[in-house]
Design a protein around this motif. Structure first.
Motif, PDB file in Angstrom:
ATOM      1  N   ILE A   1      -2.323   5.508  -0.255  1.00 38.76           N
ATOM      2  CA  ILE A   1      -1.022   5.602   0.393  1.00 38.76           C
ATOM      3  C   ILE A   1      -0.459   4.216   0.719  1.00 38.76           C
ATOM      4  CG2 ILE A   1      -1.400   7.901   1.379  1.00 38.76           C
ATOM      5  CD1 ILE A   1      -2.288   6.637   3.969  1.00 38.76           C
ATOM      6  N   THR A   2       0.835   4.205   0.958  1.00 41.87           N
ATOM      7  CA  THR A   2       1.488   2.956   1.356  1.00 41.87           C
ATOM      8  C   THR A   2       1.215   2.685   2.828  1.00 41.87           C
ATOM      9  OG1 THR A   2       3.542   4.027   2.042  1.00 41.87           O
ATOM     10  CG2 THR A   2       3.381   3.359  -0.286  1.00 41.87           C
ATOM     11  N   GLU A   3       1.459   1.466   3.248  1.00 41.96           N
ATOM     12  CA  GLU A   3       1.283   1.112   4.659  1.00 41.96           C
ATOM     13  C   GLU A   3       2.246   1.921   5.529  1.00 41.96           C
ATOM     14  OE1 GLU A   3       1.471  -2.768   7.624  1.00 41.96           O
ATOM     15  OE2 GLU A   3       1.520  -3.070   5.456  1.00 41.96           O
ATOM     16  N   LYS A   4       3.465   2.108   5.046  1.00 37.30           N
ATOM     17  CA  LYS A   4       4.464   2.889   5.788  1.00 37.30           C
ATOM     18  C   LYS A   4       3.970   4.326   5.981  1.00 37.30           C
ATOM     19  CE  LYS A   4       9.260   4.423   5.512  1.00 37.30           C
ATOM     20  NZ  LYS A   4      10.501   4.404   4.729  1.00 37.30           N
ATOM     21  N   ASP A   5       3.457   4.938   4.905  1.00 37.14           N
ATOM     22  CA  ASP A   5       2.941   6.306   5.002  1.00 37.14           C
ATOM     23  C   ASP A   5       1.697   6.379   5.879  1.00 37.14           C
ATOM     24  OD1 ASP A   5       4.968   7.378   3.461  1.00 37.14           O
ATOM     25  OD2 ASP A   5       3.826   7.260   1.596  1.00 37.14           O
ATOM     26  N   ARG A   6       0.867   5.342   5.829  1.00 37.56           N
ATOM     27  CA  ARG A   6      -0.320   5.302   6.686  1.00 37.56           C
ATOM     28  C   ARG A   6       0.083   5.266   8.156  1.00 37.56           C
ATOM     29  NH1 ARG A   6      -3.473  -0.015   7.077  1.00 37.56           N
ATOM     30  NH2 ARG A   6      -1.704  -0.267   8.403  1.00 37.56           N
ATOM     31  N   ASN A   7       1.088   4.460   8.476  1.00 41.67           N
ATOM     32  CA  ASN A   7       1.549   4.370   9.857  1.00 41.67           C
ATOM     33  C   ASN A   7       2.141   5.693  10.340  1.00 41.67           C
ATOM     34  OD1 ASN A   7       0.676   1.728  10.031  1.00 41.67           O
ATOM     35  ND2 ASN A   7       2.658   0.877   9.469  1.00 41.67           N
TER      36      ASN A   7
END
Length: 93
Positions: free
Chosen positions: A40-46
């Motif tokens: 996943i992307t960092e944005k999705d992880r957050n």
């Protein structure tokens, strides 16, 4: 850019554990009963971190997110019966 994130949890309530598990199945694969691998992307992880925090009791439960580089993921050693593992060839092209 998407990265490998390994998510582990220890949740005491069956109800909360099932909610967390269902959420994680949307974004990753279960490799152990309380361990998921996600690409996943960092944005999705957050976003996922915020969503999962709503589903747990922070004084009783824990969730840990480990971010892995491609090299670290490729060097992962696995032994014994394993469940759905992310294919490194599919992830890093």
């Amino acid at each position: 850019m998407r990265n490998i994130t390994v998510i582990c949890y220890d949740i005491s309530s069956d109800k909360r554990r099932n909610k967390v598990s269902r959420e994680l199945l949307k974004v990753g694969v279960r490799t152990q009963y309380s361990v998921f691998e996600c690409f996943i992307t960092e944005k999705d992880r957050n976003k996922l971190i915020k969503e999962l925090k709503k589903k747990i009791a922070e004084k009783e439960d824990s969730i840990v997110f480990y971010s892995l580089s491609e090299g670290n993921y490729k060097n992962t050693i696995r032994s014994g019966k394993l469940k759905n593992i992310l294919s490194i060839e599919d992830l890093f092209v």
